[in-house]
Design a protein around this motif. Sequence first.
Motif, short mmCIF file in Angstrom:
data_model
loop_
_atom_site.label_atom_id
_atom_site.label_comp_id
_atom_site.label_asym_id
_atom_site.label_seq_id
_atom_site.Cartn_x
_atom_site.Cartn_y
_atom_site.Cartn_z
N SER A 20 0.85 -1.18 0.00
CA SER A 20 0.00 0.00 0.00
C SER A 20 0.89 1.23 0.00
O SER A 20 2.05 1.18 0.41
CB SER A 20 -0.93 0.02 1.22
N SER A 21 0.32 2.31 -0.45
CA SER A 21 1.08 3.56 -0.50
C SER A 21 1.49 4.00 0.90
O SER A 21 2.59 4.47 1.13
CB SER A 21 0.23 4.64 -1.18
N SER A 22 0.61 3.80 1.85
CA SER A 22 0.89 4.18 3.23
C SER A 22 2.06 3.37 3.80
O SER A 22 2.96 3.93 4.42
CB SER A 22 -0.35 3.99 4.09
N ASN A 23 2.04 2.05 3.58
CA ASN A 23 3.14 1.20 4.07
C ASN A 23 4.47 1.59 3.44
O ASN A 23 5.50 1.61 4.10
CB ASN A 23 2.84 -0.27 3.81
N LEU A 24 4.45 1.88 2.15
CA LEU A 24 5.69 2.27 1.46
C LEU A 24 6.24 3.57 2.02
O LEU A 24 7.44 3.68 2.29
CB LEU A 24 5.45 2.41 -0.04
N HIS A 25 5.38 4.57 2.19
CA HIS A 25 5.85 5.85 2.71
C HIS A 25 6.39 5.72 4.13
O HIS A 25 7.44 6.29 4.46
CB HIS A 25 4.71 6.88 2.67
N GLU A 26 5.69 4.98 4.97
CA GLU A 26 6.13 4.84 6.36
C GLU A 26 7.43 4.06 6.48
O GLU A 26 8.25 4.34 7.34
CB GLU A 26 5.03 4.21 7.20
N ALA A 27 7.65 3.09 5.60
CA ALA A 27 8.90 2.33 5.64
C ALA A 27 10.08 3.15 5.14
O ALA A 27 11.16 3.12 5.71
CB ALA A 27 8.76 1.05 4.82
N LEU A 28 9.87 3.89 4.06
CA LEU A 28 10.98 4.63 3.46
C LEU A 28 11.32 5.91 4.20
O LEU A 28 12.48 6.30 4.28
CB LEU A 28 10.67 4.94 2.00
N PHE A 29 10.32 6.58 4.73
CA PHE A 29 10.56 7.87 5.39
C PHE A 29 10.38 7.73 6.90
O PHE A 29 9.58 8.41 7.52
CB PHE A 29 9.61 8.92 4.82
N LEU A 38 6.25 12.73 5.76
CA LEU A 38 5.15 11.88 6.19
C LEU A 38 3.91 12.69 6.54
O LEU A 38 2.79 12.28 6.22
CB LEU A 38 5.56 11.03 7.40
N ARG A 39 4.08 13.84 7.18
CA ARG A 39 2.93 14.69 7.51
C ARG A 39 2.21 15.14 6.25
O ARG A 39 0.99 15.12 6.17
CB ARG A 39 3.38 15.90 8.33
N ARG A 40 2.99 15.56 5.24
CA ARG A 40 2.38 15.99 3.98
C ARG A 40 1.67 14.84 3.28
O ARG A 40 0.61 15.02 2.69
CB ARG A 40 3.44 16.60 3.06
N PHE A 41 2.25 13.64 3.35
CA PHE A 41 1.61 12.47 2.74
C PHE A 41 0.30 12.15 3.44
O PHE A 41 -0.73 11.94 2.80
CB PHE A 41 2.54 11.25 2.77
N HIS A 42 0.31 12.10 4.78
CA HIS A 42 -0.90 11.76 5.52
C HIS A 42 -1.97 12.84 5.40
O HIS A 42 -3.17 12.53 5.49
CB HIS A 42 -0.58 11.49 6.99
N ALA A 43 -1.56 14.08 5.18
CA ALA A 43 -2.53 15.16 4.96
C ALA A 43 -3.14 15.09 3.56
O ALA A 43 -4.15 15.74 3.29
CB ALA A 43 -1.87 16.51 5.19
N THR A 45 -1.58 16.02 0.71
CA THR A 45 -1.11 17.06 -0.19
C THR A 45 -0.04 16.58 -1.16
O THR A 45 0.07 17.11 -2.25
CB THR A 45 -0.56 18.27 0.60
N ASN A 46 0.76 15.60 -0.77
CA ASN A 46 1.83 15.10 -1.63
C ASN A 46 1.91 13.58 -1.57
O ASN A 46 1.62 12.98 -0.55
CB ASN A 46 3.18 15.67 -1.18
#
Length: 99
Positions: A20-29, A38-43, A45-46
């Motif tokens: 999932s996009s969320s799992n990928l972002h949390e693992a990499l960042f 991560l804040r921008r991703f969860h909001a 916006t990016n």
Amino acid sequence: MIKKAVVLTRLRTLIGKELSSSNLHEALFCEEKHQSILRRFHAGTNTYVTYKLITEADSDQPPYAIISVPGNPQPYLLTLMEKEGKYIIQSEPKIRYSF
């Protein structure tokens, strides 16, 4: 920019988890310096990490995902397993070289 070896190490932590996009972002960042990303991703916006799911119905090959990380010119390849409509990461990540 995250180095290739670091991306490979962090993607290895996702083996056995859902793609999932969320799992990928949390693992990499996961570092403190990446918390703003991560804040921008969860909001919403990016989106920094993108993936393309490849499934071939008439082939014996398992489904796989091609992951693109900004700042890294080479995409990463993950083999997946479909389970209950979700895609679970099955193999270690590989760098997909294109010449």
